[in-house]
Motif scaffolding. Structure first.
Motif, PDB file in Angstrom:
ATOM      1  N   VAL A 133     -40.936  -2.106   6.874  1.00 27.90           N
ATOM      2  CA  VAL A 133     -39.864  -3.062   6.632  1.00 27.90           C
ATOM      3  C   VAL A 133     -39.789  -4.112   7.729  1.00 27.90           C
ATOM      4  O   VAL A 133     -39.654  -5.301   7.445  1.00 27.90           O
ATOM      5  N   SER A 134     -39.873  -3.689   9.004  1.00 28.25           N
ATOM      6  CA  SER A 134     -39.712  -4.631  10.107  1.00 28.25           C
ATOM      7  C   SER A 134     -41.026  -4.847  10.835  1.00 28.25           C
ATOM      8  O   SER A 134     -42.044  -4.250  10.495  1.00 28.25           O
ATOM      9  N   ALA A 140     -39.856  -7.636   5.596  1.00 22.08           N
ATOM     10  CA  ALA A 140     -38.781  -8.596   5.874  1.00 22.08           C
ATOM     11  C   ALA A 140     -39.347  -9.957   6.261  1.00 22.08           C
ATOM     12  O   ALA A 140     -38.871 -10.989   5.770  1.00 22.08           O
ATOM     13  N   MET A 145     -36.609 -12.902   5.411  1.00 21.60           N
ATOM     14  CA  MET A 145     -35.232 -12.488   5.666  1.00 21.60           C
ATOM     15  C   MET A 145     -35.182 -11.525   6.839  1.00 21.60           C
ATOM     16  O   MET A 145     -36.212 -11.020   7.277  1.00 21.60           O
ATOM     17  N   LYS A 146     -33.979 -11.314   7.338  1.00 18.68           N
ATOM     18  CA  LYS A 146     -33.799 -10.370   8.434  1.00 18.68           C
ATOM     19  C   LYS A 146     -34.002  -8.945   7.930  1.00 18.68           C
ATOM     20  O   LYS A 146     -33.772  -8.665   6.753  1.00 18.68           O
ATOM     21  N   ARG A 147     -34.401  -8.064   8.845  1.00 15.78           N
ATOM     22  CA  ARG A 147     -34.598  -6.659   8.496  1.00 15.78           C
ATOM     23  C   ARG A 147     -33.327  -6.057   7.903  1.00 15.78           C
ATOM     24  O   ARG A 147     -33.357  -5.381   6.880  1.00 15.78           O
ATOM     25  N   SER A 148     -32.195  -6.345   8.531  1.00 18.23           N
ATOM     26  CA  SER A 148     -30.925  -5.778   8.060  1.00 18.23           C
ATOM     27  C   SER A 148     -30.572  -6.278   6.654  1.00 18.23           C
ATOM     28  O   SER A 148     -30.046  -5.528   5.837  1.00 18.23           O
ATOM     29  N   THR A 149     -30.901  -7.530   6.370  1.00 20.55           N
ATOM     30  CA  THR A 149     -30.645  -8.080   5.034  1.00 20.55           C
ATOM     31  C   THR A 149     -31.526  -7.382   4.002  1.00 20.55           C
ATOM     32  O   THR A 149     -31.059  -7.021   2.920  1.00 20.55           O
ATOM     33  N   LEU A 150     -32.789  -7.180   4.341  1.00 21.88           N
ATOM     34  CA  LEU A 150     -33.693  -6.489   3.421  1.00 21.88           C
ATOM     35  C   LEU A 150     -33.215  -5.061   3.180  1.00 21.88           C
ATOM     36  O   LEU A 150     -33.207  -4.587   2.040  1.00 21.88           O
ATOM     37  N   GLN A 151     -32.803  -4.379   4.240  1.00 21.76           N
ATOM     38  CA  GLN A 151     -32.308  -3.012   4.064  1.00 21.76           C
ATOM     39  C   GLN A 151     -31.077  -2.983   3.165  1.00 21.76           C
ATOM     40  O   GLN A 151     -30.944  -2.094   2.327  1.00 21.76           O
TER      41      GLN A 151
END
Length: 168
Positions: A133-134, A140, A145-151
């Protein structure tokens, strides 16, 4: 913050601006999504110029973003049913929701299509990155997009590694 007020007429009062705004929003959104939109049909632009735009420019921007997401090739495909279900004459006489059920049903369908398209796209990128993911080669970054947004999107769309892997 009202130091120097700027009065801009609503979008329905300046339909000649719509083709320029459509092109601008389509190019901007296509660039963000790594797509190439080259053409917008004259029928689509005609329908968009005739529409009343009660949501003003933000509604136009959202319609174009949705169309870019749903367009598979270089032609921008805007679902004309969105404009036909809410004609300008119905909103001009003060009735903002001529057929609320139809608009609600169409909205739900579009939302479902968008969610499914987004789910498939995210799952494809996750598969390409082997579910990383990151990081610099993570999903991401590839999705912009940001990692947190993807999560957050993964959770919201109910994506899990078990679902995306084919059953043997």
């Amino acid at each position: 913050m009202n130091v120097f007020p700027v009065c801009v007429p609503s979008l329905r009062e300046r339909p000649e601006d719509i083709p320029l705004l459509v092109r601008h929003f389509a190019e901007q959104c296509a660039r963000r999504m790594n797509k190439k939109i080259e053409t917008i049909s004259t029928e689509t632009l005609k329908q968009m110029r005739q529409y009343d735009w009660p949501g003003n420019i933000r509604e136009l921007q959202n319609v174009i973003e949705r169309a870019v997401i749903l367009s598979a090739g270089p032609v921008l495909n805007v679902p004309l049913s969105e404009f036909q279900s809410r004609p300008a004459s119905a909103t001009a006489n003060g009735n903002r929701n001529p057929d609320r059920r139809l608009a609600s049903s169409a909205g739900k369908h579009i939302r479902n299509v968008l969610e499914e398209t987004e789910r498939n796209h995210i799952m494809g990128v996750l598969s390409q990155t082997n579910w990383v993911v990151s990081g610099p080669n993570g999903a991401a970054v590839r999705l912009g997009m940001k990692r947190s947004t993807l999560q957050l999107r993964i959770r919201k769309l109910g994506i899990s590694r078990e679902i995306s892997q084919p059953v043997s």
